[in-house]
Design an enzyme around this catalytic site. Structure first.
Site, PDB file in Angstrom:
ATOM      1  N   CYS A   1      -1.782  10.485  -6.551  1.00 56.04           N
ATOM      2  CA  CYS A   1      -2.989  10.242  -5.752  1.00 56.04           C
ATOM      3  C   CYS A   1      -3.918  11.451  -5.840  1.00 56.04           C
ATOM      4  CB  CYS A   1      -2.637   9.972  -4.296  1.00 56.04           C
ATOM      5  SG  CYS A   1      -4.123   9.734  -3.296  1.00 56.04           S
TER       6      CYS A   1
ATOM      7  N   ASN B   1       4.651   7.300  -5.857  1.00 54.17           N
ATOM      8  CA  ASN B   1       3.289   7.619  -6.309  1.00 54.17           C
ATOM      9  C   ASN B   1       3.158   9.142  -6.413  1.00 54.17           C
ATOM     10  OD1 ASN B   1       0.556   8.058  -6.557  1.00 54.17           O
ATOM     11  ND2 ASN B   1      -0.045   6.565  -4.997  1.00 54.17           N
TER      12      ASN B   1
ATOM     13  N   GLY C   1      -6.681  -3.881  -9.863  1.00 57.64           N
ATOM     14  CA  GLY C   1      -7.114  -3.121  -8.701  1.00 57.64           C
ATOM     15  C   GLY C   1      -8.554  -3.430  -8.334  1.00 57.64           C
TER      16      GLY C   1
ATOM     17  N   ASN D   1      -2.901   5.629 -12.473  1.00 52.16           N
ATOM     18  CA  ASN D   1      -3.666   5.716 -11.231  1.00 52.16           C
ATOM     19  C   ASN D   1      -5.131   5.953 -11.628  1.00 52.16           C
ATOM     20  OD1 ASN D   1      -4.454   6.133  -8.512  1.00 52.16           O
ATOM     21  ND2 ASN D   1      -2.443   6.991  -8.050  1.00 52.16           N
TER      22      ASN D   1
ATOM     23  N   ASN E   1     -13.291   5.794  -5.537  1.00 56.38           N
ATOM     24  CA  ASN E   1     -12.734   5.799  -4.185  1.00 56.38           C
ATOM     25  C   ASN E   1     -12.135   7.151  -3.858  1.00 56.38           C
ATOM     26  OD1 ASN E   1      -9.583   5.793  -3.545  1.00 56.38           O
ATOM     27  ND2 ASN E   1      -9.831   4.955  -5.614  1.00 56.38           N
ATOM     28  N   SER E   2     -12.203   7.464  -2.584  1.00 61.60           N
ATOM     29  CA  SER E   2     -11.427   8.576  -2.057  1.00 61.60           C
ATOM     30  C   SER E   2     -10.878   8.124  -0.709  1.00 61.60           C
ATOM     31  CB  SER E   2     -12.273   9.837  -1.914  1.00 61.60           C
ATOM     32  OG  SER E   2     -11.431  10.883  -1.469  1.00 61.60           O
ATOM     33  N   MET E   3      -9.978   7.148  -0.784  1.00 62.11           N
ATOM     34  CA  MET E   3      -9.449   6.538   0.436  1.00 62.11           C
ATOM     35  C   MET E   3      -8.628   7.540   1.241  1.00 62.11           C
ATOM     36  SD  MET E   3     -10.682   3.538   0.141  1.00 62.11           S
ATOM     37  CE  MET E   3      -9.852   2.619   1.419  1.00 62.11           C
TER      38      MET E   3
ATOM     39  N   LYS F   1       0.845  -1.198   0.000  1.00 59.37           N
ATOM     40  CA  LYS F   1       0.000   0.000   0.000  1.00 59.37           C
ATOM     41  C   LYS F   1       0.881   1.250   0.000  1.00 59.37           C
ATOM     42  CE  LYS F   1      -3.348   2.997   0.675  1.00 59.37           C
ATOM     43  NZ  LYS F   1      -4.165   3.445  -0.460  1.00 59.37           N
ATOM     44  N   THR F   2       0.523   2.222  -0.816  1.00 63.52           N
ATOM     45  CA  THR F   2       1.293   3.464  -0.849  1.00 63.52           C
ATOM     46  C   THR F   2       1.426   4.035   0.562  1.00 63.52           C
ATOM     47  OG1 THR F   2       0.537   3.978  -3.079  1.00 63.52           O
ATOM     48  CG2 THR F   2       1.419   5.799  -1.789  1.00 63.52           C
TER      49      THR F   2
HETATM   50  C1  SIN Z   1      -5.901   6.448  -1.885  1.00 63.53           C
HETATM   51  O1  SIN Z   1      -5.454   5.921  -0.854  1.00 63.53           O
HETATM   52  O2  SIN Z   1      -6.550   7.502  -1.855  1.00 63.53           O
HETATM   53  C2  SIN Z   1      -5.671   5.790  -3.202  1.00 63.53           C
HETATM   54  C3  SIN Z   1      -4.258   5.830  -3.608  1.00 63.53           C
HETATM   55  C4  SIN Z   1      -4.011   6.551  -4.871  1.00 63.53           C
HETATM   56  O3  SIN Z   1      -4.945   6.899  -5.600  1.00 63.53           O
HETATM   57  O4  SIN Z   1      -2.840   6.787  -5.186  1.00 63.53           O
END
Ligand code: SIN
Length: 311
Positions: A130, A127, A271, A193, A68-70, A44-45
């Site tokens: 994001c 990365n 993904g 991404n 997603n907007s993790m 995971k980043t």
């Molecule tokens: C995230 O954790 O928001 C996703 C990671 C990403 O889009 O680089």
């Protein structure tokens, strides 16, 4: 059917791996990936310190993919480096990728220094794409900043480095980014991404389907495949031949894996579909890819990789 391939000096059983962010936050998930049919995997980043990420709900599966907007929830780089160092001790020949991100350029450099000083010698993926951290633009849409970061990073970082790119939508931008990347000893780019800042509406509730950023989030899965393929192809055509391209985006079937390879990907990441199906997805994709290759009369990936025809 021979699905074997190479990534630089690493011989791999096949071309599949997870996309960072999916099934790779916890050590238990990384161990499941290691035991799966994926040829390799990425963590995971990570930021330097652990992050909780954005408020829930922050991920939604959709009929054609996901949003997603993790917000980069992760356990911090030391957690992932400890795992990677231990894994390398157990199996020194195994290829694993370490993904990292910084909220500032100094955080990026501090992380790269930590990796440089560690015993982890696999590939590091920076990365720069994001879309989900409120107030932080996607770095790789800022060409001058990307150039500056790479110039500084390579003064001290001597291990293999790849860059996770956002999708580009204009040929001039492919040209400009490729020109920058070609000036540095990067090993690979990862395209793409998620497509940043989509908005999905629930008709019944008349609300956005995720909470962070007023509902804006990165799009992934089937709906992004054409954009992913375009980016893989565009960078394969523009980058030095010694810079590999990893294809990510829209892989739901063996046919999608085949198309990524045909457009020039060396490895293909999964993904959204991994999120939906779990690590068993890799076996299914490989079975489907082998069936397509058999039908077309290909004995190996090398016979068609990068050989997209144009009309
Ligand atoms: C995230 O954790 O928001 C996703 C990671 C990403 O889009 O680089």
């Amino acid at each position: 059917m021979n699905l074997a391939t190479n990534f630089f000096d690493y011989p791999l059983e096949n071309c599949l791996m997870n996309a960072s962010g999916v099934h790779c936050m916890e050590v238990s998930q990384l161990e499941e990936l290691a035991a799966s049919m994926a040829a390799t995997y990425v963590t995971k980043t990570a930021t330097m310190a652990p992050r909780l990420g954005n408020p829930e709900p922050r991920y939604r599966d959709l009929p054609q993919g996901s949003i997603n907007s993790m917000g980069l929830p992760n356990h911090g780089l030391p957690y992932y480096l400890a795992y990677l160092e231990k894994a390398a001790e157990k199996e020194p020949q195994q290829l694993i990728f370490c993904s990292l991100v910084g909220m500032t350029t100094s955080e990026i450099f501090a992380e790269l220094k930590m990796v440089q000083e560690s015993s982890f010698n696999g590939f590091t993926e920076l990365n720069l794409s994001c879309p989900n951290v409120p107030g932080k633009p996607q770095v790789a849409y800022d060409f001058a900043l990307t150039d500056k970061i790479l110039a500084e990073a390579f003064t001290f970082f001597k291990k293999p480095l790849g860059i996770k790119l956002p999708p580009y939508f204009d040929l001039a931008h492919f040209d400009e980014m490729a020109e920058i990347l070609n000036r540095y000893p990067i090993k690979y780019v990862n395209c793409i991404n998620s497509i940043g800042n989509g908005l999905v509406v629930d008709l019944a509730t008349e609300a956005a389907v995720i909470k962070p950023k007023g509902g804006f989030g990165g799009l992934g899965g089937a709906m992004v495949k054409a954009t992913a393929l375009a980016n893989v192809r565009a960078f394969r055509e523009r980058l030095r031949p010694d810079i590999a391209v990893i294809g990510t985006g829209g892989v739901t079937s063996g046919a999608d894996v085949f198309e990524h390879l045909l457009c020039g990907a060396s490895l293909v990441q999964v993904g959204t579909q991994l999120h939906q199906e779990g690590p068993a997805v890799f076996q299914r994709l490989l079975t489907e890819l082998a069936a397509i290759m058999k039908e077309k009369g290909y004995q190996s990936i090398a016979e068609f990789q990068g050989k997209l025809q144009t009309l």
